[in-house]
Structures are given as C-alpha cells and as structure tokens.
Design a protein around this motif. Sequence first.
Motif: not given
Length: 369
Positions: A183-184, A195-200
């Motif tokens: 998505l990002a 984009h910062y593409g992690t779940a954290f």
Amino acid sequence: FLAGYGRCLVYRNAKVPLKRYSNQTQDIVQGPVVDAVTKEPLWRYKTLESDGITAVGSKVLSKQIMINRHVPLVIHQTLDGPAPVGHKESPLTYKSPLPSYVEKIMITSNTEESYLIKLLLRQTRRPELGDKFSSRHGQKGVTGLIVEQEDLPFNDQGICPDVVMNPHGFPSRMTVGKLIEILAGKAGIIEGKFHYGTAFGGSSVKDVGAELIKNNYNYQGKEPMTSGITGETMSAYIFFGPVYYQKLKHMVVDKMHARARGPRAVLTRQPTEGRSREGGLRLGEMERDCLIGYGASMLLVERLMLSSDVFSVEVCNGCGLLGYSHWCHFCQSSSKMSTIRIPYACKLLFQELQSMNITPKLKLHKYFD
C-alpha cells in the motif's frame, strides 16, 4: 520473464587434489582420450585441452570430464622392491543436469608439493516451477504456475502482475507488514517519495489511503482487473501494488532426485541414503502403517524386502538355526534344510544376537505342507 524477474547466476566450485605418495608415486593429469580412427577426442573428453584440464569459457555437459586425473594402482611401499608403475582413471566429472561454463581455473601447491586444481563454474538460471521466492516478511513459497503474459490479468493502465500470491497466506501468518509495504509502496511511487513500510510506526495506513484517493486510486490499494484469458472484468477487486521479492537459493534443479538401481551400504546391504550418494527413497514407519491399513501385503513385501535387501538363507528345521551349503553345523545333517528369503538386515540381527549369546530360532511350520 522478459524483464529478468528471478534470473540469477549460480557459481559452483570443484576441486581436485594431486597427491604424492610414500612409494614415490603421484597422481597425474593426462590429456584427452582420442578416437583411433578420426583422432578426435571422445565425447566425454571433448572440453579438455592437451594438458588434461578443461578450457576456460568452455561449456560442460552432464557426465563430461573436467579434469582427467589418473591415480597410481599401488600407493604404499611394498617389501618386494619397487611397485609396478601403473595408473587408473579417477577423473573429475560434471554431474548437474544443466550445462555450466568454466569461469576460472586455479592451480596451486603447498610445501609438500601436492597440487590442487580448482574450477569455478557458472550457470545462468531462469525461474521454473518449484523455485523458491520470498518477500521481506517471511512469506516464502514456491512457484506453482508460469503463464504467458497475455493470459495474466491486467488493470486499466494495462499493467500485468509479476507475481500472483494466494490470499490464504495472510490470515494465519498475520504478515501485516507486507500489506502495508504494498500500500505504502504504491502511494510512494505515485507521489515520488519514500514511506516507512512496517507495522511498527511511520506512515499510517489512513494517510497512505488519503494519498491514493488524491491520485484517483482506491484507498485500500485494490483495482478492477480484466482477465487475460476471457477478456471479461473480474468480479472482485484485486489488491495490487509493488513489493520487494527475492529469489532464494533453494531451486528445484538442485533437489531433483530419482533412483532405480544404485549403491548399497556394506553392513546392511540396503540402499544408501541421500541425494548426494544416489540414495533410495525411504518407505518409513508411517508409510508402512498406511499400507497395513489398506491390507496391501504384497506391496509391503516388495518395498521392504524385494526392492531393498532380499537375501536367501538356509534354515535347519530340526534345530531352527541358520546353515550353510545345505548343511546344518549344529545337527551335523542336511536332511531338514530349507531355503527361505528374508531381509539381509534380519539375518544380520540374528548373527548379532548370537554374538551376545542369545540364540533366535526359526520354525518353518508350513514349509513342508
């Protein structure tokens, strides 16, 4: 694969030591064996140069010789004087089913004057069924189908996916980071930024969705797609976007293995184990249980004995011990000898029990009926 997806170079090295032995003999490398009529090298020796080592840049096929090494017939000092000088072939043979190219050759030696010849082999591989890939979220898997580009679904811009992943891989594994990365990444490509593409932490899904809406995309990253086979619009929206994928070293060509006949272990006379030793395919306890459940008794006999380590033994029906050459050494008689087939491992077990002073006896009730 026109864009080079998953294409890789595989480098392998092969080495051959040339040793010097205590009886003043040593390994030697000889030139290729030539045909007596045409004077051309035989097919197995085709890649060799006159020094017995394959040429740099040459293409080697399966079962062709890369280094034509010969070892002495006798390598230990004998009391009868000088050993007869004779050599036998012990070449380095190429074994992979796909051809390779020789990239480099290195010849080196140590202080004891034993030489080492090293080869660096190169293969270019394209992805095939069974090759393993993974994203950066532990979502590994093997290629299950390769289709032509015209059969792939495409969006309204005509873009086809490189990889189609089964959505059932998400619920139980909960790799949310991959969804956010897609998505990002999609929003980042459109806006031209990272984009910062992690779940954290970093970019929130809400902000990324807003960016997609601003550029006339669905905020969930889904798109209507058209089937490349039927030409009709698909009934569901497809979650579609860029993701980082890597090829893993587990390729199907390195794991391919089959065997009809081959080497056996000396002790048990059963087929060897493992692909590298041309081993057999093990029928284990659980497979045995299934065959017992089916009542396939002759299949069990074939797999566990006939195709493995069948052995003919002579049994004395008087004392129940094993005899040899139609003679029972315990009864000192040949009148009650019978020949049966048992696994060699069973005969070995009987002998090992006897060595511990435990005497197993065989009673053949139905043999003379």
